[in-house]
Write a protein that holds these residues in place. Sequence first.
Motif, PDB file in Angstrom:
ATOM      1  N   VAL A  95     113.765  80.009 -40.051  1.00  0.00           N
ATOM      2  CA  VAL A  95     114.728  79.904 -38.950  1.00  0.00           C
ATOM      3  C   VAL A  95     114.824  78.437 -38.554  1.00  0.00           C
ATOM      4  CG1 VAL A  95     115.249  80.543 -36.557  1.00  0.00           C
ATOM      5  CG2 VAL A  95     114.283  82.250 -38.143  1.00  0.00           C
ATOM      6  N   ASN A  96     113.674  77.819 -38.295  1.00  0.00           N
ATOM      7  CA  ASN A  96     113.628  76.379 -38.054  1.00  0.00           C
ATOM      8  C   ASN A  96     112.185  75.891 -38.107  1.00  0.00           C
ATOM      9  OD1 ASN A  96     113.063  77.433 -35.287  1.00  0.00           O
ATOM     10  ND2 ASN A  96     113.067  75.256 -34.775  1.00  0.00           N
ATOM     11  N   ALA A  97     112.036  74.578 -38.278  1.00  0.00           N
ATOM     12  CA  ALA A  97     110.717  73.944 -38.302  1.00  0.00           C
ATOM     13  C   ALA A  97     110.794  72.639 -37.531  1.00  0.00           C
ATOM     14  CB  ALA A  97     110.274  73.677 -39.738  1.00  0.00           C
ATOM     15  N   ASP A  98     109.703  72.291 -36.891  1.00  0.00           N
ATOM     16  CA  ASP A  98     109.605  71.044 -36.141  1.00  0.00           C
ATOM     17  C   ASP A  98     108.309  70.363 -36.561  1.00  0.00           C
ATOM     18  OD1 ASP A  98     110.331  69.102 -34.226  1.00  0.00           O
ATOM     19  OD2 ASP A  98     109.143  70.093 -32.673  1.00  0.00           O
ATOM     20  N   GLU A 114     116.268  60.676 -43.399  1.00  0.00           N
ATOM     21  CA  GLU A 114     115.911  60.779 -44.813  1.00  0.00           C
ATOM     22  C   GLU A 114     114.751  61.759 -45.003  1.00  0.00           C
ATOM     23  OE1 GLU A 114     114.637  57.777 -48.474  1.00  0.00           O
ATOM     24  OE2 GLU A 114     114.941  56.950 -46.465  1.00  0.00           O
ATOM     25  N   MET A 115     113.785  61.715 -44.101  1.00  0.00           N
ATOM     26  CA  MET A 115     112.666  62.649 -44.162  1.00  0.00           C
ATOM     27  C   MET A 115     113.159  64.082 -43.977  1.00  0.00           C
ATOM     28  SD  MET A 115     109.970  60.367 -41.946  1.00  0.00           S
ATOM     29  CE  MET A 115     108.659  61.570 -41.890  1.00  0.00           C
ATOM     30  N   ARG A 116     114.039  64.292 -43.027  1.00  0.00           N
ATOM     31  CA  ARG A 116     114.606  65.627 -42.801  1.00  0.00           C
ATOM     32  C   ARG A 116     115.316  66.116 -44.055  1.00  0.00           C
ATOM     33  NH1 ARG A 116     118.295  65.920 -37.702  1.00  0.00           N
ATOM     34  NH2 ARG A 116     118.061  68.148 -38.092  1.00  0.00           N
ATOM     35  N   ASP A 117     116.107  65.234 -44.668  1.00  0.00           N
ATOM     36  CA  ASP A 117     116.835  65.599 -45.881  1.00  0.00           C
ATOM     37  C   ASP A 117     115.885  65.998 -47.003  1.00  0.00           C
ATOM     38  OD1 ASP A 117     119.351  65.159 -44.772  1.00  0.00           O
ATOM     39  OD2 ASP A 117     119.491  63.110 -45.532  1.00  0.00           O
ATOM     40  N   ARG A 118     114.819  65.227 -47.181  1.00  0.00           N
ATOM     41  CA  ARG A 118     113.877  65.499 -48.280  1.00  0.00           C
ATOM     42  C   ARG A 118     113.127  66.816 -48.049  1.00  0.00           C
ATOM     43  NH1 ARG A 118     112.487  61.481 -51.993  1.00  0.00           N
ATOM     44  NH2 ARG A 118     111.692  63.371 -52.940  1.00  0.00           N
ATOM     45  N   VAL A 132     112.122  66.274 -37.532  1.00  0.00           N
ATOM     46  CA  VAL A 132     110.981  65.374 -37.689  1.00  0.00           C
ATOM     47  C   VAL A 132     110.971  64.418 -36.501  1.00  0.00           C
ATOM     48  CG1 VAL A 132     109.907  63.579 -39.107  1.00  0.00           C
ATOM     49  CG2 VAL A 132     111.080  65.498 -40.217  1.00  0.00           C
ATOM     50  N   ARG A 133     109.812  64.308 -35.886  1.00  0.00           N
ATOM     51  CA  ARG A 133     109.627  63.400 -34.751  1.00  0.00           C
ATOM     52  C   ARG A 133     108.310  62.662 -34.929  1.00  0.00           C
ATOM     53  NH1 ARG A 133     108.568  66.316 -30.173  1.00  0.00           N
ATOM     54  NH2 ARG A 133     107.939  68.126 -31.353  1.00  0.00           N
ATOM     55  N   LEU A 149      96.653  58.824 -40.337  1.00  0.00           N
ATOM     56  CA  LEU A 149      97.745  59.520 -39.660  1.00  0.00           C
ATOM     57  C   LEU A 149      97.468  61.010 -39.654  1.00  0.00           C
ATOM     58  CD1 LEU A 149     100.873  57.799 -41.267  1.00  0.00           C
ATOM     59  CD2 LEU A 149      99.976  57.447 -38.954  1.00  0.00           C
ATOM     60  N   ALA A 150      98.076  61.682 -38.701  1.00  0.00           N
ATOM     61  CA  ALA A 150      98.018  63.139 -38.627  1.00  0.00           C
ATOM     62  C   ALA A 150      99.447  63.653 -38.471  1.00  0.00           C
ATOM     63  CB  ALA A 150      97.150  63.591 -37.455  1.00  0.00           C
ATOM     64  N   ALA A 151      99.601  64.931 -38.681  1.00  0.00           N
ATOM     65  CA  ALA A 151     100.893  65.582 -38.456  1.00  0.00           C
ATOM     66  C   ALA A 151     100.655  67.011 -38.024  1.00  0.00           C
ATOM     67  CB  ALA A 151     101.757  65.548 -39.713  1.00  0.00           C
ATOM     68  N   GLN A 152     101.578  67.500 -37.230  1.00  0.00           N
ATOM     69  CA  GLN A 152     101.604  68.904 -36.845  1.00  0.00           C
ATOM     70  C   GLN A 152     102.990  69.435 -37.157  1.00  0.00           C
ATOM     71  OE1 GLN A 152     100.579  69.214 -32.703  1.00  0.00           O
ATOM     72  NE2 GLN A 152      98.422  68.793 -33.080  1.00  0.00           N
ATOM     73  N   ALA A 153     103.056  70.704 -37.486  1.00  0.00           N
ATOM     74  CA  ALA A 153     104.343  71.344 -37.734  1.00  0.00           C
ATOM     75  C   ALA A 153     104.279  72.771 -37.226  1.00  0.00           C
ATOM     76  CB  ALA A 153     104.688  71.328 -39.216  1.00  0.00           C
ATOM     77  N   VAL A 154     105.384  73.229 -36.726  1.00  0.00           N
ATOM     78  CA  VAL A 154     105.532  74.628 -36.349  1.00  0.00           C
ATOM     79  C   VAL A 154     106.751  75.157 -37.092  1.00  0.00           C
ATOM     80  CG1 VAL A 154     106.896  74.129 -34.274  1.00  0.00           C
ATOM     81  CG2 VAL A 154     105.624  76.263 -34.426  1.00  0.00           C
ATOM     82  N   ALA A 155     106.624  76.381 -37.587  1.00  0.00           N
ATOM     83  CA  ALA A 155     107.723  77.003 -38.322  1.00  0.00           C
ATOM     84  C   ALA A 155     107.981  78.390 -37.756  1.00  0.00           C
ATOM     85  CB  ALA A 155     107.379  77.108 -39.806  1.00  0.00           C
TER      86      ALA A 155
END
Length: 161
Positions: A95-98, A114-118, A132-133, A149-155
């Motif tokens: 549905v969506n991801a952040d 560009e990151m969103r596109d990839r 992407v933020r 670096l770290a990253a978090q994502a929710v889907a």
Amino acid sequence: MSAHRVGLGVDAHAFGEGVPLVLGGVRFDHPLGLVGHSDGDVVAHALTDALLGAAGLADIGALFPSDDDRYLGADSLALLAEAYGHVRQAGFALVNADCVVIGQEPRIASRREEMRDRLAGALGVERELVNVRATTTDRLGFAGRGEGLAAQAVALLSVQV
């Protein structure tokens, strides 16, 4: 079963010399890269785990073990695409991801689209479904000290009938 499922993914890697810096499938001009068994792309890894978690599947390490040489230096977008294939086979669609990059540098604003596109391309979805933020930690912790670096994502997934 609920019509929607949410998953959270988190990843972190240390900076190191002699490896490229890849975030969201985009190579950044930076003196240090992220050290990992694959290409160290914390954004793609966090998103992969968020998708797998929402679908109730195993995590990225179970699907792509770090002791398996087939994944040494692997393109994390290819791993993301393969993992999303498992999610689709399990009967779910995005549905969506952040996604959020956590660190002092590099600044991603000029490469964000560009990151969103990839990432969206790897998933075979429209760019509008993947955000992407970035945020800093005001120089606190390993990311704030420039050690990595770290990253978090929710889907959010929907059940496909």
